[in-house]
Design an enzyme around this catalytic site. Structure first.
Site, PDB file in Angstrom:
ATOM      1  N   HIS A   1     -12.051  -0.811   7.590  1.00  0.00           N
ATOM      2  CA  HIS A   1     -10.616  -1.041   7.728  1.00  0.00           C
ATOM      3  C   HIS A   1     -10.157  -1.158   9.189  1.00  0.00           C
ATOM      4  O   HIS A   1     -10.706  -0.508  10.072  1.00  0.00           O
ATOM      5  CB  HIS A   1      -9.845   0.140   7.112  1.00  0.00           C
ATOM      6  CG  HIS A   1      -9.700   0.046   5.616  1.00  0.00           C
ATOM      7  ND1 HIS A   1     -10.008   1.088   4.774  1.00  0.00           N
ATOM      8  CD2 HIS A   1      -9.248  -0.955   4.820  1.00  0.00           C
ATOM      9  CE1 HIS A   1      -9.756   0.728   3.527  1.00  0.00           C
ATOM     10  NE2 HIS A   1      -9.302  -0.513   3.520  1.00  0.00           N
TER      11      HIS A   1
ATOM     12  N   GLU B   1     -12.214   2.863  -6.232  1.00  0.00           N
ATOM     13  CA  GLU B   1     -13.181   2.913  -5.135  1.00  0.00           C
ATOM     14  C   GLU B   1     -14.048   4.148  -5.270  1.00  0.00           C
ATOM     15  O   GLU B   1     -13.568   5.235  -5.567  1.00  0.00           O
ATOM     16  CB  GLU B   1     -12.442   2.937  -3.791  1.00  0.00           C
ATOM     17  CG  GLU B   1     -13.370   3.039  -2.598  1.00  0.00           C
ATOM     18  CD  GLU B   1     -12.676   2.713  -1.279  1.00  0.00           C
ATOM     19  OE1 GLU B   1     -11.873   1.767  -1.251  1.00  0.00           O
ATOM     20  OE2 GLU B   1     -12.952   3.415  -0.295  1.00  0.00           O
TER      21      GLU B   1
ATOM     22  N   ASP C   1      -1.487  -0.871  -3.678  1.00  0.00           N
ATOM     23  CA  ASP C   1      -2.802  -0.682  -3.064  1.00  0.00           C
ATOM     24  C   ASP C   1      -3.019   0.730  -2.515  1.00  0.00           C
ATOM     25  O   ASP C   1      -2.090   1.368  -2.013  1.00  0.00           O
ATOM     26  CB  ASP C   1      -2.947  -1.702  -1.917  1.00  0.00           C
ATOM     27  CG  ASP C   1      -4.384  -1.985  -1.573  1.00  0.00           C
ATOM     28  OD1 ASP C   1      -5.231  -1.987  -2.491  1.00  0.00           O
ATOM     29  OD2 ASP C   1      -4.674  -2.207  -0.389  1.00  0.00           O
ATOM     30  N   HIS C   2      -4.275   1.183  -2.598  1.00  0.00           N
ATOM     31  CA  HIS C   2      -4.693   2.474  -2.014  1.00  0.00           C
ATOM     32  C   HIS C   2      -3.777   3.617  -2.426  1.00  0.00           C
ATOM     33  O   HIS C   2      -3.295   4.378  -1.572  1.00  0.00           O
ATOM     34  CB  HIS C   2      -4.733   2.376  -0.478  1.00  0.00           C
ATOM     35  CG  HIS C   2      -5.969   1.714   0.041  1.00  0.00           C
ATOM     36  ND1 HIS C   2      -7.220   2.278  -0.043  1.00  0.00           N
ATOM     37  CD2 HIS C   2      -6.145   0.512   0.642  1.00  0.00           C
ATOM     38  CE1 HIS C   2      -8.121   1.459   0.482  1.00  0.00           C
ATOM     39  NE2 HIS C   2      -7.490   0.365   0.895  1.00  0.00           N
TER      40      HIS C   2
ATOM     41  N   HIS D   1     -12.698  -4.668   0.940  1.00  0.00           N
ATOM     42  CA  HIS D   1     -11.601  -4.146   1.777  1.00  0.00           C
ATOM     43  C   HIS D   1     -11.966  -4.358   3.240  1.00  0.00           C
ATOM     44  O   HIS D   1     -13.109  -4.638   3.577  1.00  0.00           O
ATOM     45  CB  HIS D   1     -11.397  -2.652   1.488  1.00  0.00           C
ATOM     46  CG  HIS D   1     -10.651  -2.398   0.210  1.00  0.00           C
ATOM     47  ND1 HIS D   1      -9.428  -1.784   0.172  1.00  0.00           N
ATOM     48  CD2 HIS D   1     -10.961  -2.703  -1.066  1.00  0.00           C
ATOM     49  CE1 HIS D   1      -9.012  -1.718  -1.076  1.00  0.00           C
ATOM     50  NE2 HIS D   1      -9.929  -2.260  -1.859  1.00  0.00           N
ATOM     51  N   GLY D   2     -10.954  -4.215   4.099  1.00  0.00           N
ATOM     52  CA  GLY D   2     -11.231  -4.348   5.528  1.00  0.00           C
ATOM     53  C   GLY D   2     -11.705  -5.739   5.903  1.00  0.00           C
ATOM     54  O   GLY D   2     -12.540  -5.913   6.798  1.00  0.00           O
TER      55      GLY D   2
ATOM     56  N   THR E   1      -4.810  -6.228   8.499  1.00  0.00           N
ATOM     57  CA  THR E   1      -4.704  -6.193   9.956  1.00  0.00           C
ATOM     58  C   THR E   1      -4.580  -7.590  10.577  1.00  0.00           C
ATOM     59  O   THR E   1      -3.881  -7.754  11.591  1.00  0.00           O
ATOM     60  CB  THR E   1      -5.936  -5.446  10.522  1.00  0.00           C
ATOM     61  OG1 THR E   1      -5.965  -4.143   9.913  1.00  0.00           O
ATOM     62  CG2 THR E   1      -5.878  -5.298  12.022  1.00  0.00           C
TER      63      THR E   1
ATOM     64  N   ASN F   1      -9.382  -8.347   0.449  1.00  0.00           N
ATOM     65  CA  ASN F   1      -8.171  -7.666   0.936  1.00  0.00           C
ATOM     66  C   ASN F   1      -8.008  -7.824   2.450  1.00  0.00           C
ATOM     67  O   ASN F   1      -8.921  -7.485   3.217  1.00  0.00           O
ATOM     68  CB  ASN F   1      -8.276  -6.164   0.660  1.00  0.00           C
ATOM     69  CG  ASN F   1      -8.014  -5.814  -0.785  1.00  0.00           C
ATOM     70  OD1 ASN F   1      -7.929  -6.683  -1.643  1.00  0.00           O
ATOM     71  ND2 ASN F   1      -7.891  -4.535  -1.049  1.00  0.00           N
TER      72      ASN F   1
ATOM     73  N   SER G   1       0.831  -1.212   0.000  1.00  0.00           N
ATOM     74  CA  SER G   1       0.000   0.000   0.000  1.00  0.00           C
ATOM     75  C   SER G   1       0.863   1.258   0.000  1.00  0.00           C
ATOM     76  O   SER G   1       2.048   1.215   0.355  1.00  0.00           O
ATOM     77  CB  SER G   1      -0.914   0.015   1.222  1.00  0.00           C
ATOM     78  OG  SER G   1      -0.139   0.274   2.375  1.00  0.00           O
TER      79      SER G   1
HETATM   80  O1  G3H Z   1      -6.596  -2.663   1.223  1.00  0.00           O
HETATM   81  C1  G3H Z   1      -6.336  -3.347   2.231  1.00  0.00           C
HETATM   82  C2  G3H Z   1      -7.375  -3.863   3.088  1.00  0.00           C
HETATM   83  O2  G3H Z   1      -8.555  -3.218   2.915  1.00  0.00           O
HETATM   84  C3  G3H Z   1      -6.990  -4.354   4.423  1.00  0.00           C
HETATM   85  O3  G3H Z   1      -7.933  -4.054   5.438  1.00  0.00           O
HETATM   86  O4  G3H Z   1      -6.388  -4.270   7.357  1.00  0.00           O
HETATM   87  O5  G3H Z   1      -8.812  -4.107   7.698  1.00  0.00           O
HETATM   88  O6  G3H Z   1      -7.847  -6.169   6.701  1.00  0.00           O
HETATM   89  P1  G3H Z   1      -7.742  -4.704   6.893  1.00  0.00           P
HETATM   90 ZN    ZN Z   2      -8.301  -1.264   1.853  1.00  0.00          ZN
END
Ligand code: G3H
Ligand code: ZN
Length: 271
Positions: free
Chosen positions: A174, A132, A80-81, A202-203, A227, A224, A46
């Site tokens: 996220h 996005e 990413d992002h 995501h998240g 965390t 994705n 990222s």
């Molecule tokens: O783009 C990366 C992800 O959205 C990771 O999200 O850390 O909440 O799993 P996360």
């Molecule tokens: Zn993300």
């Protein structure tokens, strides 16, 4: 084996997990998990991770690429992002098969303008572009708690930008450290039916296994995860750190813990 292109391993109807690389150990763990399970995987770096590495993309990208090329697993590299257009353009030089251009903090018209430009550039380089659609006025983009993507607006955005994939907001957010998210599976189905491109969740660290399986069955494709690996890493470091000086004493179990998490989630997401 050589890196594969993201487009080669993303196929609607099947889930594919994309894990965030921060350190060399993250990349080693992700690829070890892919080898163990025989599943293809996406290693994603990222813009935030690049910032952590003092703004340098090349070293962590080169390390991840070298690990992938010495592995038997099918691995694609994704940036990413990305909000910085100069960083976006570096993707072409480091083996990336895809990029997420994140214009979600802009209003709709500006997001369309910037994303369409990013998609045209990506196409000219043979790269796959994920985008996005943001929440108007939202501070955290579409992946803040409570935000939902409107299928009609998403279909219009996809048509106006010609992107290859779209990150949609269906109940995840996220950086959750507990797996308590509940997804809107009916919305996932409606988005799948309304959009001609793969859907990206995501998240996903905050989403329990059963919800992830149902999300893939409903039409979610790229999952994705970041965390969850950091939680595994930090938990193992905390356990092994006391009275150690050599970092290998805690980095090795941290890497093993991440690899076990990757293997588990690959089995959940890709059947
Ligand atoms: O783009 C990366 C992800 O959205 C990771 O999200 O850390 O909440 O799993 P996360
Ligand atoms: Zn993300």
């Amino acid at each position: 084996m050589p890196l594969v292109k993201t487009a080669e391993i993303v196929s609607p109807g099947t889930g594919i997990a994309a894990f965030n690389v921060i350190t060399l150990e993250h990349a080693e763990a992700i690829i070890a998990g892919a080898e163990e399970t025989g599943r293809p995987v996406i290693c994603q770096i990222s813009e935030n991770a690049v910032r952590f590495h003092h703004g340098r993309l090349a070293p962590i990208a080169a390390a991840t690429r070298a690990l992938a090329e010495s592995s038997s697993a099918r691995v694609a590299l994704h940036l990413d992002h990305v909000t910085d257009e100069a960083l976006l353009r570096q993707a072409a030089d480091h083996g990336f098969g895809s990029v997420m251009y994140d214009g979600s903090r802009h209003d709709y018209a500006e997001n369309v303008r910037r994303t369409a430009e990013a998609a045209a550039w990506a196409r000219s380089q043979g790269l796959w572009l994920e985008a996005e659609l943001g929440e108007i006025g939202g501070k955290d983009g579409a992946h803040a708690p409570g935000v939902r993507t409107d299928p009609g607006e998403a279909a219009r955005f996809t048509a106006e930008t010609a992107v290859d994939a779209l990150a949609v907001a269906v109940g995840s957010s996220h950086a959750m450290t507990e797996r308590t998210a509940e997804l809107d599976h009916d919305l996932i189905r409606r988005l799948r039916d309304a959009l001609p491109v793969p859907l990206v969740l995501h998240g996903s660290s905050g989403v329990p296994d059963g919800e992830l399986r149902r999300a893939v069955a409903a039409g979610m494709v790229k999952i994705n995860i970041g965390t969850a690996l950091n939680k595994a890493f930090t938990g193992a470091v905390a356990e092994h750190l006391p009275s150690r000086v050599d970092p290998r004493a805690y980095l090795a179990p941290a890497r093993d813990a991440m690899a076990a998490t990757v293997a588990h989630l690959l089995r959940v997401v890709s059947g």
